[in-house]
Design a protein around this motif. Structure first.
Motif, mmCIF file in Angstrom:
data_model
loop_
_atom_site.group_PDB
_atom_site.id
_atom_site.type_symbol
_atom_site.label_atom_id
_atom_site.label_comp_id
_atom_site.label_asym_id
_atom_site.label_seq_id
_atom_site.Cartn_x
_atom_site.Cartn_y
_atom_site.Cartn_z
ATOM 1 N N GLY A 152 -0.968 6.722 -5.945
ATOM 2 C CA GLY A 152 -1.692 7.900 -5.518
ATOM 3 C C GLY A 152 -0.908 9.168 -5.788
ATOM 4 N N THR A 194 -2.619 1.283 7.132
ATOM 5 C CA THR A 194 -3.264 0.338 8.044
ATOM 6 C C THR A 194 -2.286 -0.227 9.066
ATOM 7 N N ARG A 225 3.964 7.937 -1.562
ATOM 8 C CA ARG A 225 2.578 7.927 -2.033
ATOM 9 C C ARG A 225 1.917 6.594 -1.726
ATOM 10 N N ASN A 226 0.602 6.604 -1.767
ATOM 11 C CA ASN A 226 -0.170 5.367 -1.639
ATOM 12 C C ASN A 226 -0.031 4.536 -2.907
ATOM 13 N N VAL A 227 -0.247 3.241 -2.765
ATOM 14 C CA VAL A 227 -0.310 2.339 -3.910
ATOM 15 C C VAL A 227 -1.607 1.559 -3.807
ATOM 16 N N ASP A 228 -2.348 1.533 -4.908
ATOM 17 C CA ASP A 228 -3.613 0.794 -4.955
ATOM 18 C C ASP A 228 -3.566 -0.092 -6.184
ATOM 19 N N GLY A 229 -3.133 -1.329 -5.984
ATOM 20 C CA GLY A 229 -2.975 -2.226 -7.123
ATOM 21 C C GLY A 229 -1.860 -1.729 -8.033
ATOM 22 N N SER A 230 -2.178 -1.537 -9.301
ATOM 23 C CA SER A 230 -1.195 -1.059 -10.275
ATOM 24 C C SER A 230 -1.157 0.460 -10.338
ATOM 25 N N ARG A 231 -2.036 1.137 -9.574
ATOM 26 C CA ARG A 231 -2.109 2.597 -9.625
ATOM 27 C C ARG A 231 -1.408 3.211 -8.421
ATOM 28 N N GLU A 259 0.792 -1.228 0.000
ATOM 29 C CA GLU A 259 0.000 0.000 0.000
ATOM 30 C C GLU A 259 0.828 1.284 0.000
#
Length: 211
Positions: A173, A200, A165-171, A146
């Motif tokens: 933030g 988290t 930055r955040n990571v959401d799957g392949s994307r 994440e």
């Protein structure tokens, strides 16, 4: 052009060598010529004369020995108080293989300390190093499921050496920026990352490492 007599000529008339760099350069050339002609460097008259001339330049109108020693001691102490990463960031590491290797080694250590401060356990994160080309620093990164953090010199200027930055799957933030000094205080930086990215994991609560 190879001229085995040039060192003797220069040693006999060294008055044009008025600075330490110029005298040192002449001495180094004389030593190199001795090596090429297999002359005894320790006994070569040109080498000895040029070395004595260099010594005179180091003595004339210069601070006293005790003052120079005190200044060296103070300079060494100041360097010891400054984290190596900060020193490397100030001077740059492009076109300097040794400095670049130190940057990546220290960067990996800093990222590993940050991972601990973020409450990450072994196997939950990766620290990677990308050397890139000789003209740039390359980057050191820490990534999890994440989160992505990257350390790089020069990309966004002083005070913005660290991107997270955040990571959401392949994307990914939105990019957030921090200074190298923040990275060197991992517990405090970890709290900022948790707060801004709403991670988290639970940050560690140990005492911060002094920069």
């Amino acid at each position: 052009m190879f001229d085995p007599a040039s060192r003797f000529t220069q040693a006999l008339a060294p008055d044009a060598l008025t600075t330490i760099p110029s005298a040192l350069n002449a001495l180094n050339r004389a030593i190199h010529e001795c090596e090429r002609t297999r002359a005894d460097i320790e006994r070569d008259p040109a080498v000895l004369l040029l070395a004595r001339h260099l010594g005179r330049l180091a003595l004339e109108n210069r601070p006293a020995q005790a003052d120079l020693r005190r200044t060296c001691i103070e300079a060494a102490a100041a360097i010891d108080r400054t984290p190596l990463l900060l020193t490397l960031a100030r001077r740059g590491v492009g076109y300097d293989a040794d400095a670049k290797a130190s940057f990546h080694a220290e960067g990996r250590k800093a990222m590993t300390r940050l991972a601990g401060a973020l409450g990450l356990k072994r196997g939950e994160y990766r620290v990677r190093s990308n050397q890139a080309g000789i003209a740039v620093s390359g980057d050191v990164s820490l990534d999890t499921a994440e989160l992505y953090i990257q350390l790089e010199l020069g990309c966004m200027g002083p005070g913005n050496e660290v991107m997270f930055r955040n990571v959401d799957g392949s994307r990914g933030g939105r990019n957030n920026w921090a200074s190298l000094s923040e990275l060197l205080d991992p517990e405090r930086f970890a709290q900022r990352i948790h707060r801004e990215l709403r991670l988290t994991t639970t940050p560690a609560t140990s005492e911060p490492l002094l920069a």
